[in-house]
Design an enzyme around this catalytic site. Structure first.
Site, PDB file in Angstrom:
ATOM      1  N   ARG A  11       0.664  -1.135   0.103  1.00 45.18           N
ATOM      2  CA  ARG A  11       0.034   0.096  -0.053  1.00 45.18           C
ATOM      3  C   ARG A  11       0.875   1.146   0.097  1.00 45.18           C
ATOM      4  NH1 ARG A  11      -0.529   4.410   3.015  1.00 45.18           N
ATOM      5  NH2 ARG A  11      -0.399   3.569   4.829  1.00 45.18           N
ATOM      6  N   ASP A  12       1.416   1.576   1.023  1.00 43.86           N
ATOM      7  CA  ASP A  12       2.267   2.687   1.232  1.00 43.86           C
ATOM      8  C   ASP A  12       3.643   2.706   0.083  1.00 43.86           C
ATOM      9  OD1 ASP A  12       2.955   5.287   2.064  1.00 43.86           O
ATOM     10  OD2 ASP A  12       4.139   4.516   3.859  1.00 43.86           O
ATOM     11  N   HIS A 202       6.003   4.479  12.426  1.00 39.46           N
ATOM     12  CA  HIS A 202       6.305   4.602  10.867  1.00 39.46           C
ATOM     13  C   HIS A 202       6.944   5.363  10.189  1.00 39.46           C
ATOM     14  CE1 HIS A 202       3.622   3.773   7.082  1.00 39.46           C
ATOM     15  NE2 HIS A 202       4.395   4.353   6.597  1.00 39.46           N
ATOM     16  N   HIS A 204       9.868   7.010   7.724  1.00 41.45           N
ATOM     17  CA  HIS A 204      10.646   7.011   6.322  1.00 41.45           C
ATOM     18  C   HIS A 204      11.899   7.607   6.371  1.00 41.45           C
ATOM     19  CE1 HIS A 204       6.892   6.975   3.897  1.00 41.45           C
ATOM     20  NE2 HIS A 204       6.132   6.848   5.036  1.00 41.45           N
ATOM     21  N   CYS A 235       4.862   9.528  -0.132  1.00 40.57           N
ATOM     22  CA  CYS A 235       3.421   9.976  -0.170  1.00 40.57           C
ATOM     23  C   CYS A 235       3.291  10.911  -1.345  1.00 40.57           C
ATOM     24  CB  CYS A 235       3.068  10.781   1.240  1.00 40.57           C
ATOM     25  SG  CYS A 235       1.661  11.467   1.236  1.00 40.57           S
ATOM     26  N   ASN A 244       9.939   4.135   2.771  1.00 44.25           N
ATOM     27  CA  ASN A 244       9.836   3.664   4.281  1.00 44.25           C
ATOM     28  C   ASN A 244      11.106   2.870   4.554  1.00 44.25           C
ATOM     29  OD1 ASN A 244       6.769   3.701   5.192  1.00 44.25           O
ATOM     30  ND2 ASN A 244       6.849   3.210   2.740  1.00 44.25           N
TER      31      ASN A 244
END
Length: 300
Positions: A11-12, A202, A204, A235, A244
């Protein structure tokens, strides 16, 4: 000590790729992640395909997901329309999101923070009727690409509001990768007294500090970490956001410290190497570079 790794690459990670990968590639990636013993996998988002075309196949992906009773599949749900698209799915839970920056929230979802909280409440009400646990992400906890500094007070209030609404966990996002260890310690020290065992991180890796920030988080009592295979990510609505923290880099560090993850590191590196081959350009993971070098593969 044992920690939980939440794999967010599908997803990310994929949402920030220029190429749109077919559903078959995503399903193969999921199978390989499962083979590496990853059991918490965020597979997609039900954002409108107009905004994130890389995830337009969300419904089809859920239909074809490998059935496995030990795997916790989750998807990001931005609104009630998104929730309607997940009916009769194999998801174990869903995730919602909000930003600690008013400007980023407007850029991301065209809503104020207050309006997003109201929307999250509506999603939680629907999830409750379907007996689906809900996780929440707070973006820009450590800094915003538009506003710069983000108030810790705002983060504290958002955590309180989200838990009051009924989420079971909040993942604190360093959306543009600007967090430094002392800041991470300050934020977590402030929140852990009220929400110990209910927080995740989370990070990055924009400035190469994601791993050290994970280490500091571990010292502060965090045991749930989001990561992405190969370091995929970014993002679309946060200029400057890079990938990430790479799952294989995080697992390498944790295993070196004697921390249990339950993950097969060799299989994980094989999966990252496979994804890099599919991608046809190098992934940012240094552990992958080392793994490929030992196999006599440059990866360049």
């Amino acid at each position: 000590m044992k920690v939980k790794i939440v794999e967010v690459g599908l997803r990310d990670g994929l949402q920030n790729e220029t190429e749109i990968y077919p559903t078959t590639i995503k399903l193969e990636l999921i199978k390989r992640l499962i083979a590496a013993n990853l059991i918490n996998i965020e597979v997609t988002s039900f954002v409108h395909p107009k905004w994130i075309p890389q995830l337009a196949d969300a419904e089809q992906l859920l239909v074809d997901l490998p059935t496995h009773h030990k795997i916790n599949y989750r998807a990001l749900v931005p609104n009630t329309k998104g929730f309607e698209r997940i009916k009769a799915s194999p998801l174990s839970e869903i995730a919602v999101f909000i930003s600690a920056s008013q400007t980023h929230n407007m850029k991301n979802v065209n809503k104020t923070i207050a309006a997003s909280l109201k929307q999250i409440k509506e999603i939680l009400n629907l999830a409750s009727t379907s007996h689906l646990p809900v996780r929440a992400y707070i973006s820009c906890v450590f800094g915003c690409p538009y506003e710069g500094h983000v108030s810790l007070r705002v983060v504290e209030e958002l955590c309180r509001d989200l838990f009051d609404l009924g989420v079971y966990e909040v993942s604190l996002g360093d959306t543009i990768g600007v967090a430094v260890p002392c800041q991470v310690k300050q934020v977590l020290h402030s929140l852990q007294s009220s929400y110990a065992g209910k927080l995740a991180v989370h990070f990055h890796d924009t400035k190469g500090l994601a791993l050290v920030n994970c280490f500091v988080s571990l010292e502060e009592g965090i045991t749930t970490f989001d990561s992405s295979i190969g370091g995929l990510g970014g993002c679309p609505y946060a200029p400057g956001a890079s990938g990430n923290v790479a799952t294989e880099e995080l697992v390498t560090m944790l295993h070196g410290m004697g921390v249990e993850t339950g993950i097969d590191l060799a299989e994980l590196c094989e999966t990252a190497a496979w994804m890099e081959n599919i991608r046809k350009k190098p992934l940012p993971s240094k552990v992958l570079r080392s793994y490929l070098a030992k196999r006599g593969v440059s990866g360049e």
